[in-house]
Motif scaffolding. Sequence first.
Motif, PDB file in Angstrom:
ATOM      1  N   MET A  50      14.866   0.386  -8.861  1.00 37.57           N
ATOM      2  CA  MET A  50      13.561   0.568  -8.268  1.00 37.57           C
ATOM      3  C   MET A  50      13.564  -0.080  -6.889  1.00 37.57           C
ATOM      4  SD  MET A  50       9.814  -0.231  -9.880  1.00 37.57           S
ATOM      5  CE  MET A  50      10.025   1.058 -11.076  1.00 37.57           C
ATOM      6  N   ASP A  51      12.890   0.518  -5.967  1.00 36.84           N
ATOM      7  CA  ASP A  51      12.790   0.048  -4.596  1.00 36.84           C
ATOM      8  C   ASP A  51      12.231  -1.383  -4.550  1.00 36.84           C
ATOM      9  OD1 ASP A  51      11.526  -0.442  -2.003  1.00 36.84           O
ATOM     10  OD2 ASP A  51      11.958   1.648  -1.570  1.00 36.84           O
ATOM     11  N   ALA A  52      12.856  -2.242  -3.733  1.00 33.47           N
ATOM     12  CA  ALA A  52      12.428  -3.639  -3.632  1.00 33.47           C
ATOM     13  C   ALA A  52      10.985  -3.748  -3.131  1.00 33.47           C
ATOM     14  CB  ALA A  52      13.369  -4.404  -2.708  1.00 33.47           C
ATOM     15  N   GLU A  53      10.575  -2.848  -2.256  1.00 35.93           N
ATOM     16  CA  GLU A  53       9.199  -2.869  -1.747  1.00 35.93           C
ATOM     17  C   GLU A  53       8.200  -2.664  -2.880  1.00 35.93           C
ATOM     18  OE1 GLU A  53       6.310  -0.540   1.444  1.00 35.93           O
ATOM     19  OE2 GLU A  53       8.128   0.452   0.728  1.00 35.93           O
ATOM     20  N   ILE A  54       8.507  -1.771  -3.790  1.00 39.12           N
ATOM     21  CA  ILE A  54       7.618  -1.492  -4.923  1.00 39.12           C
ATOM     22  C   ILE A  54       7.512  -2.720  -5.819  1.00 39.12           C
ATOM     23  CG2 ILE A  54       7.391  -0.128  -7.044  1.00 39.12           C
ATOM     24  CD1 ILE A  54       8.621   2.220  -5.435  1.00 39.12           C
ATOM     25  N   VAL A  55       8.641  -3.344  -6.100  1.00 37.05           N
ATOM     26  CA  VAL A  55       8.650  -4.533  -6.948  1.00 37.05           C
ATOM     27  C   VAL A  55       7.843  -5.645  -6.287  1.00 37.05           C
ATOM     28  CG1 VAL A  55      10.124  -6.328  -7.947  1.00 37.05           C
ATOM     29  CG2 VAL A  55      10.826  -3.932  -8.057  1.00 37.05           C
ATOM     30  N   GLN A  56       8.030  -5.842  -4.984  1.00 40.33           N
ATOM     31  CA  GLN A  56       7.281  -6.878  -4.263  1.00 40.33           C
ATOM     32  C   GLN A  56       5.788  -6.609  -4.292  1.00 40.33           C
ATOM     33  OE1 GLN A  56       8.817  -7.264  -0.262  1.00 40.33           O
ATOM     34  NE2 GLN A  56       9.670  -9.260  -0.769  1.00 40.33           N
ATOM     35  N   LEU A  57       5.394  -5.379  -4.034  1.00 38.98           N
ATOM     36  CA  LEU A  57       3.970  -5.045  -4.046  1.00 38.98           C
ATOM     37  C   LEU A  57       3.356  -5.300  -5.419  1.00 38.98           C
ATOM     38  CD1 LEU A  57       3.838  -1.781  -1.905  1.00 38.98           C
ATOM     39  CD2 LEU A  57       2.708  -3.949  -1.392  1.00 38.98           C
ATOM     40  N   ALA A  58       4.056  -4.909  -6.465  1.00 44.07           N
ATOM     41  CA  ALA A  58       3.544  -5.122  -7.817  1.00 44.07           C
ATOM     42  C   ALA A  58       3.447  -6.608  -8.139  1.00 44.07           C
ATOM     43  CB  ALA A  58       4.429  -4.400  -8.834  1.00 44.07           C
ATOM     44  N   GLU A  59       4.416  -7.390  -7.697  1.00 47.08           N
ATOM     45  CA  GLU A  59       4.381  -8.826  -7.945  1.00 47.08           C
ATOM     46  C   GLU A  59       3.246  -9.495  -7.183  1.00 47.08           C
ATOM     47  OE1 GLU A  59       6.115 -10.583 -10.227  1.00 47.08           O
ATOM     48  OE2 GLU A  59       6.888  -8.647 -10.842  1.00 47.08           O
ATOM     49  N   ASP A  81       4.199   7.671  -5.157  1.00 43.63           N
ATOM     50  CA  ASP A  81       3.248   7.963  -4.083  1.00 43.63           C
ATOM     51  C   ASP A  81       3.474   7.051  -2.876  1.00 43.63           C
ATOM     52  OD1 ASP A  81       0.970   8.352  -2.477  1.00 43.63           O
ATOM     53  OD2 ASP A  81      -0.368   8.540  -4.197  1.00 43.63           O
ATOM     54  N   ALA A  82       4.142   7.574  -1.858  1.00 43.58           N
ATOM     55  CA  ALA A  82       4.432   6.797  -0.647  1.00 43.58           C
ATOM     56  C   ALA A  82       3.154   6.403   0.095  1.00 43.58           C
ATOM     57  CB  ALA A  82       5.353   7.592   0.276  1.00 43.58           C
ATOM     58  N   GLU A  83       2.144   7.269   0.089  1.00 46.39           N
ATOM     59  CA  GLU A  83       0.887   6.936   0.756  1.00 46.39           C
ATOM     60  C   GLU A  83       0.196   5.761   0.070  1.00 46.39           C
ATOM     61  OE1 GLU A  83      -1.681  10.306   1.207  1.00 46.39           O
ATOM     62  OE2 GLU A  83      -0.188  11.450   2.324  1.00 46.39           O
ATOM     63  N   LEU A  84       0.269   5.709  -1.234  1.00 43.98           N
ATOM     64  CA  LEU A  84      -0.307   4.588  -1.980  1.00 43.98           C
ATOM     65  C   LEU A  84       0.435   3.304  -1.649  1.00 43.98           C
ATOM     66  CD1 LEU A  84      -2.284   3.457  -4.079  1.00 43.98           C
ATOM     67  CD2 LEU A  84      -0.617   4.107  -5.845  1.00 43.98           C
ATOM     68  N   ARG A  85       1.772   3.373  -1.532  1.00 43.02           N
ATOM     69  CA  ARG A  85       2.545   2.190  -1.139  1.00 43.02           C
ATOM     70  C   ARG A  85       2.062   1.658   0.190  1.00 43.02           C
ATOM     71  NH1 ARG A  85       6.937   5.125  -3.071  1.00 43.02           N
ATOM     72  NH2 ARG A  85       7.681   5.639  -1.000  1.00 43.02           N
ATOM     73  N   ALA A  86       1.855   2.544   1.146  1.00 44.91           N
ATOM     74  CA  ALA A  86       1.385   2.120   2.472  1.00 44.91           C
ATOM     75  C   ALA A  86      -0.020   1.531   2.390  1.00 44.91           C
ATOM     76  CB  ALA A  86       1.417   3.298   3.436  1.00 44.91           C
ATOM     77  N   GLU A  87      -0.892   2.151   1.597  1.00 48.86           N
ATOM     78  CA  GLU A  87      -2.264   1.661   1.457  1.00 48.86           C
ATOM     79  C   GLU A  87      -2.286   0.253   0.853  1.00 48.86           C
ATOM     80  OE1 GLU A  87      -6.439   2.807  -0.830  1.00 48.86           O
ATOM     81  OE2 GLU A  87      -4.881   4.347  -0.655  1.00 48.86           O
ATOM     82  N   LEU A  88      -1.510   0.038  -0.215  1.00 54.99           N
ATOM     83  CA  LEU A  88      -1.499  -1.273  -0.850  1.00 54.99           C
ATOM     84  C   LEU A  88      -0.798  -2.319   0.010  1.00 54.99           C
ATOM     85  CD1 LEU A  88      -1.002  -0.628  -4.658  1.00 54.99           C
ATOM     86  CD2 LEU A  88      -3.089  -0.685  -3.288  1.00 54.99           C
ATOM     87  N   ALA A  89       0.227  -1.919   0.748  1.00 55.37           N
ATOM     88  CA  ALA A  89       0.906  -2.856   1.646  1.00 55.37           C
ATOM     89  C   ALA A  89      -0.057  -3.351   2.720  1.00 55.37           C
ATOM     90  CB  ALA A  89       2.128  -2.198   2.274  1.00 55.37           C
ATOM     91  N   ALA A  90      -0.942  -2.484   3.183  1.00 57.12           N
ATOM     92  CA  ALA A  90      -1.931  -2.880   4.193  1.00 57.12           C
ATOM     93  C   ALA A  90      -3.047  -3.722   3.567  1.00 57.12           C
ATOM     94  CB  ALA A  90      -2.518  -1.643   4.862  1.00 57.12           C
ATOM     95  N   LEU A  91      -3.348  -3.485   2.317  1.00 58.52           N
ATOM     96  CA  LEU A  91      -4.450  -4.162   1.633  1.00 58.52           C
ATOM     97  C   LEU A  91      -4.078  -5.562   1.164  1.00 58.52           C
ATOM     98  CD1 LEU A  91      -7.341  -3.765   0.420  1.00 58.52           C
ATOM     99  CD2 LEU A  91      -6.220  -2.863  -1.610  1.00 58.52           C
ATOM    100  N   LEU A  92      -2.884  -5.708   0.603  1.00 54.92           N
ATOM    101  CA  LEU A  92      -2.469  -6.971   0.001  1.00 54.92           C
ATOM    102  C   LEU A  92      -1.908  -7.936   1.038  1.00 54.92           C
ATOM    103  CD1 LEU A  92      -0.716  -5.451  -3.106  1.00 54.92           C
ATOM    104  CD2 LEU A  92      -2.726  -6.936  -3.163  1.00 54.92           C
ATOM    105  N   PRO A  93      -2.016  -9.244   0.781  1.00 55.87           N
ATOM    106  CA  PRO A  93      -1.380 -10.205   1.686  1.00 55.87           C
ATOM    107  C   PRO A  93       0.134 -10.067   1.591  1.00 55.87           C
ATOM    108  CG  PRO A  93      -2.226 -11.321  -0.257  1.00 55.87           C
ATOM    109  CD  PRO A  93      -2.681  -9.885  -0.338  1.00 55.87           C
ATOM    110  N   PRO A  94       0.847 -10.415   2.641  1.00 55.69           N
ATOM    111  CA  PRO A  94       2.306 -10.290   2.599  1.00 55.69           C
ATOM    112  C   PRO A  94       2.886 -11.258   1.567  1.00 55.69           C
ATOM    113  CG  PRO A  94       1.623 -11.449   4.579  1.00 55.69           C
ATOM    114  CD  PRO A  94       0.381 -10.972   3.901  1.00 55.69           C
ATOM    115  N   PRO A  95       3.997 -10.858   0.937  1.00 56.63           N
ATOM    116  CA  PRO A  95       4.621 -11.757  -0.039  1.00 56.63           C
ATOM    117  C   PRO A  95       5.214 -12.977   0.655  1.00 56.63           C
ATOM    118  CG  PRO A  95       6.005  -9.843   0.337  1.00 56.63           C
ATOM    119  CD  PRO A  95       4.720  -9.614   1.088  1.00 56.63           C
TER     120      PRO A  95
END
Length: 140
Positions: free
Chosen positions: A1-10, A93-107
């Motif tokens: 699984m993509d590291a970005e996805i794992v980070q966002l979920a964490e 969903d790549a658009e959802l990844r971008a939306e959540l990356a903008a919404l959540l604080p950086p890891p």
Amino acid sequence: MDAEIVQLAEVAGPYLTAAAGAYGAAVLSRAEDATADATVNMGRRVLQAVWRRRDAAGKAALEAAVTDVGDDPDDSDAAATLRHQIKRALRDDAELRAELAALLPPPIQGTVTINSTGDRNNVAHTIGTAVSGDITTPRP
């Protein structure tokens, strides 16, 4: 699984658990609550963003996971299942990844290890200057 996805979920995990614990499955349709703390409102926004983009089966799985966390917020298995649902949605969903990356604080990057021993020791992370013990004025 993509590291970005794992980070966002964490990063999203504590927000998701707080929101589900506060409202259960009602969080999926609830409006922002001025009396809720920022963590709960962030979790609500993340869950609703994911909810809007899921098909019927995805919505059912997400609702079940949120309900389980709402029933027992301290259940680590339920929290893991909810994070898995978020990862699945992000993977699809790549658009959802971008939306959540903008919404959540950086890891937080890297590993932080803090050791504290002795009387009157306090531990903090990312606050700047911390003063503890008998010294009340920072020394240069």
